[in-house]
Design a protein around this motif. Structure first.
Motif, PDB file in Angstrom:
ATOM      1  N   ARG A  44      47.210  94.498  19.246  1.00  0.00           N
ATOM      2  CA  ARG A  44      47.809  95.623  18.398  1.00  0.00           C
ATOM      3  C   ARG A  44      47.063  95.482  17.070  1.00  0.00           C
ATOM      4  O   ARG A  44      46.555  94.380  16.652  1.00  0.00           O
ATOM      5  CB  ARG A  44      49.233  95.550  18.108  1.00  0.00           C
ATOM      6  N   ILE A  45      46.989  96.478  16.524  1.00  0.00           N
ATOM      7  CA  ILE A  45      46.520  96.394  15.090  1.00  0.00           C
ATOM      8  C   ILE A  45      47.619  96.925  14.074  1.00  0.00           C
ATOM      9  O   ILE A  45      48.035  98.213  14.479  1.00  0.00           O
ATOM     10  CB  ILE A  45      45.091  97.565  14.967  1.00  0.00           C
TER      11      ILE A  45
ATOM     12  N   ILE B 235      52.783 111.312   9.296  1.00  0.00           N
ATOM     13  CA  ILE B 235      51.507 110.317   9.163  1.00  0.00           C
ATOM     14  C   ILE B 235      51.158 109.615  10.340  1.00  0.00           C
ATOM     15  O   ILE B 235      50.065 109.460  11.007  1.00  0.00           O
ATOM     16  CB  ILE B 235      51.522 109.785   7.884  1.00  0.00           C
ATOM     17  N   ARG B 236      52.244 108.813  10.689  1.00  0.00           N
ATOM     18  CA  ARG B 236      52.195 108.101  11.682  1.00  0.00           C
ATOM     19  C   ARG B 236      51.789 108.813  13.136  1.00  0.00           C
ATOM     20  O   ARG B 236      51.106 108.080  13.936  1.00  0.00           O
ATOM     21  CB  ARG B 236      53.621 107.096  12.134  1.00  0.00           C
ATOM     22  N   THR B 237      52.134 110.001  13.322  1.00  0.00           N
ATOM     23  CA  THR B 237      51.642 110.734  14.425  1.00  0.00           C
ATOM     24  C   THR B 237      50.320 110.898  14.492  1.00  0.00           C
ATOM     25  O   THR B 237      49.650 111.018  15.554  1.00  0.00           O
ATOM     26  CB  THR B 237      52.602 112.166  14.516  1.00  0.00           C
TER      27      THR B 237
ATOM     28  N   SER C 137      44.553 106.536  19.932  1.00  0.00           N
ATOM     29  CA  SER C 137      44.876 106.590  21.143  1.00  0.00           C
ATOM     30  C   SER C 137      43.812 105.893  22.151  1.00  0.00           C
ATOM     31  O   SER C 137      44.113 105.728  23.205  1.00  0.00           O
ATOM     32  CB  SER C 137      45.551 107.809  21.861  1.00  0.00           C
ATOM     33  N   SER C 138      42.738 106.275  21.694  1.00  0.00           N
ATOM     34  CA  SER C 138      41.566 105.942  22.414  1.00  0.00           C
ATOM     35  C   SER C 138      41.179 104.593  22.425  1.00  0.00           C
ATOM     36  O   SER C 138      40.439 103.966  23.291  1.00  0.00           O
ATOM     37  CB  SER C 138      40.220 106.694  22.175  1.00  0.00           C
TER      38      SER C 138
ATOM     39  N   ILE D 126      48.669 100.722  17.843  1.00  0.00           N
ATOM     40  CA  ILE D 126      48.482 100.902  16.377  1.00  0.00           C
ATOM     41  C   ILE D 126      49.918 101.028  15.897  1.00  0.00           C
ATOM     42  O   ILE D 126      50.703 101.900  16.273  1.00  0.00           O
ATOM     43  CB  ILE D 126      47.570 101.884  16.210  1.00  0.00           C
ATOM     44  N   TYR D 127      49.995 100.202  14.835  1.00  0.00           N
ATOM     45  CA  TYR D 127      51.443 100.408  13.822  1.00  0.00           C
ATOM     46  C   TYR D 127      51.084 100.534  12.393  1.00  0.00           C
ATOM     47  O   TYR D 127      49.685 100.220  11.898  1.00  0.00           O
ATOM     48  CB  TYR D 127      52.045  99.063  14.000  1.00  0.00           C
TER      49      TYR D 127
END
Length: 76
Positions: free
Chosen positions: A29-30, A55-57, A64-65, A70-71
């Protein structure tokens, strides 16, 4: 990704010079940490967290690639 977050948030806030994005990369994860001026927290979070969720969306869709999750964490 860092530039994407900065460009979205700087357009929303009154103190764009205080916008800071840092990242921490782990095995699967990042995590991006967004820091803004105290006066701008309400603008970044929005009513009932709607702006923060939007913003998160966008960030999650753009990342997604990648193979890592990602958080986005928002702090003062």
């Amino acid at each position: 990704m860092k530039e994407l977050i900065e460009s979205i948030v700087t357009a929303l806030v009154d103190h764009p010079e205080d916008v800071e994005v840092t990242s921490k990369e782990e095995e699967n994860r990042i995590t991006y940490y967004l820091s803004v001026n105290k006066e701008d927290m309400g603008k970044v979070i929005g009513k009932q967290g709607r702006v923060a969720k939007a913003i998160r969306t966008v960030v999650y869709a753009a990342g997604s690639s990648q193979q890592k999750k990602i958080y986005l964490e928002i702090s003062e």
